[in-house]
Design a protein around this motif. Sequence first.
Motif, short mmCIF file in Angstrom:
data_model
loop_
_atom_site.label_atom_id
_atom_site.label_comp_id
_atom_site.label_asym_id
_atom_site.label_seq_id
_atom_site.Cartn_x
_atom_site.Cartn_y
_atom_site.Cartn_z
N THR A 197 57.72 49.23 26.45
CA THR A 197 57.19 50.53 26.88
C THR A 197 56.14 50.37 27.98
O THR A 197 55.52 49.30 28.11
CB THR A 197 56.55 51.25 25.69
N PRO A 198 55.88 51.44 28.75
CA PRO A 198 54.81 51.40 29.74
C PRO A 198 53.45 51.09 29.12
O PRO A 198 52.64 50.37 29.72
CB PRO A 198 54.84 52.82 30.34
N LEU A 199 53.19 51.62 27.90
CA LEU A 199 51.91 51.34 27.25
C LEU A 199 51.77 49.85 26.94
O LEU A 199 50.69 49.27 27.13
CB LEU A 199 51.80 52.15 25.95
N ARG A 200 52.86 49.23 26.49
CA ARG A 200 52.80 47.79 26.19
C ARG A 200 52.51 46.99 27.45
O ARG A 200 51.70 46.06 27.44
CB ARG A 200 54.12 47.33 25.56
N LEU A 201 53.17 47.34 28.54
CA LEU A 201 52.93 46.63 29.80
C LEU A 201 51.49 46.84 30.28
O LEU A 201 50.83 45.90 30.74
CB LEU A 201 53.92 47.12 30.86
N LEU A 202 51.00 48.07 30.16
CA LEU A 202 49.64 48.38 30.59
C LEU A 202 48.62 47.59 29.80
O LEU A 202 47.71 46.97 30.38
CB LEU A 202 49.39 49.88 30.42
N LEU A 203 48.76 47.56 28.46
CA LEU A 203 47.77 46.92 27.61
C LEU A 203 48.00 45.42 27.45
O LEU A 203 47.29 44.76 26.70
CB LEU A 203 47.75 47.59 26.23
N THR A 204 48.98 44.89 28.15
CA THR A 204 49.20 43.44 28.17
C THR A 204 48.82 42.84 29.51
O THR A 204 48.09 41.84 29.57
CB THR A 204 50.66 43.10 27.85
N TYR A 205 49.28 43.45 30.60
CA TYR A 205 49.10 42.85 31.92
C TYR A 205 48.00 43.50 32.76
O TYR A 205 47.26 42.78 33.46
CB TYR A 205 50.43 42.90 32.68
N ALA A 206 47.87 44.80 32.71
CA ALA A 206 46.83 45.46 33.51
C ALA A 206 45.47 45.39 32.82
O ALA A 206 44.48 44.96 33.42
CB ALA A 206 47.22 46.93 33.76
N VAL A 207 45.44 45.79 31.56
CA VAL A 207 44.23 45.67 30.73
C VAL A 207 44.62 44.80 29.53
O VAL A 207 45.38 45.24 28.67
CB VAL A 207 43.77 47.06 30.24
N PRO A 208 44.14 43.54 29.48
CA PRO A 208 44.68 42.57 28.51
C PRO A 208 44.21 42.79 27.07
O PRO A 208 43.70 41.88 26.42
CB PRO A 208 44.21 41.23 29.06
N VAL A 209 44.43 43.99 26.55
CA VAL A 209 44.03 44.28 25.18
C VAL A 209 44.86 43.47 24.19
O VAL A 209 44.31 42.84 23.27
CB VAL A 209 44.17 45.79 24.89
N ALA A 210 46.17 43.49 24.34
CA ALA A 210 47.04 42.80 23.39
C ALA A 210 46.80 41.28 23.37
O ALA A 210 46.66 40.70 22.29
CB ALA A 210 48.51 43.10 23.69
N PRO A 211 46.74 40.60 24.52
CA PRO A 211 46.49 39.16 24.47
C PRO A 211 45.17 38.80 23.80
O PRO A 211 45.10 37.85 23.01
CB PRO A 211 46.49 38.75 25.95
N LEU A 212 44.11 39.55 24.10
CA LEU A 212 42.81 39.23 23.54
C LEU A 212 42.75 39.56 22.05
O LEU A 212 42.19 38.80 21.25
CB LEU A 212 41.71 39.99 24.29
N ALA A 213 43.35 40.69 21.65
CA ALA A 213 43.34 41.06 20.24
C ALA A 213 44.14 40.05 19.42
O ALA A 213 43.70 39.63 18.33
CB ALA A 213 43.93 42.45 20.07
N LEU A 214 45.29 39.63 19.91
CA LEU A 214 46.10 38.66 19.19
C LEU A 214 45.43 37.30 19.15
O LEU A 214 45.56 36.56 18.16
CB LEU A 214 47.49 38.57 19.83
N ALA A 215 44.72 36.93 20.21
CA ALA A 215 44.00 35.66 20.21
C ALA A 215 42.90 35.67 19.15
O ALA A 215 42.72 34.68 18.41
CB ALA A 215 43.42 35.39 21.59
N TRP A 216 42.15 36.77 19.07
CA TRP A 216 41.10 36.86 18.06
C TRP A 216 41.69 36.81 16.66
O TRP A 216 41.24 36.04 15.80
CB TRP A 216 40.29 38.14 18.24
N ASP A 217 42.71 37.61 16.41
CA ASP A 217 43.32 37.63 15.08
C ASP A 217 43.96 36.28 14.76
O ASP A 217 43.97 35.85 13.59
CB ASP A 217 44.36 38.74 14.98
N GLY A 218 44.50 35.61 15.76
CA GLY A 218 45.07 34.28 15.53
C GLY A 218 44.01 33.28 15.12
O GLY A 218 44.23 32.46 14.20
N LEU A 219 42.86 33.32 15.79
CA LEU A 219 41.77 32.42 15.42
C LEU A 219 41.28 32.71 14.01
O LEU A 219 41.11 31.79 13.20
CB LEU A 219 40.61 32.61 16.42
#
Length: 271
Positions: A197-219
Amino acid sequence: MDSPLAERTALLPRLHLFELMDQPWYPRAVRNLSTDYLHTVSTRLGVFDAAVDVLARGLRASGGDTLVDLGSGGQGPVPRLRRLLEARHGLETRAVLTDLYPNAEAAGRAREAGTDYLSQPVDARRVPPELRGMRTLFNALHHFRPEEVREVLEDAQRRGEAIAAFEVVHRTPGAVLGTLLVPLLVLAFTPLIRPLTPLRLLLTYAVPVAPLALAWDGLVSTLRAHRPEELKAITRTLQRPDYAWEVGEVREKGKGAVTYVLGTPVRHATA
């Protein structure tokens, strides 16, 4: 900090820090980004494939053909494992997916594929009695403190249901360092997630919410992970002659170790 038995032997103490996906206030749309990603990774890489033999043993001991999955998120590995159960063991199964925070979009996709996904929240510590079948959890035990893990396992035992819980997160220095790679993995796997979805692309590549959130939860997940000896200490407190517990690790070639807890009712032969 928790201090279950055998904690003193662990290289890293268990820290029950907060995981974003556990928080009731966490935006549903952002939580779904994470659970959809985890479903895609577990399916594409087959990280839980080693669980199939343990699942087969549990199903045969239970005498049923239904999996009641707890903490399903974005469906998790269950669809793939059902195919492997049939291919490797000739076991045809049905599955009911559940979660404390159901992913409505993933539930719709699951139903379209012929798998039930309950729309109402289900707490793994207090599963509704009408949900009958072998209970499964994939990368969910670390969300619970040791006393809560005991509640999850004891609820299945009290109901006479088999239960199998699997974890691919491990509380080791190497695993902690490995979480540094999570943002890169999120960037790499996101194009494989459906729907893209556009929201997934936005929050992954434009504003890296998903990568940072998953990194924190992974740690946090690695620091929360229960070691096999800690899980054995918990199951020792649940010993009963009519129910058997097993804790161990399984592995498939080229893939990481999977820690598991298997509980099964003991069916005594009658004369």
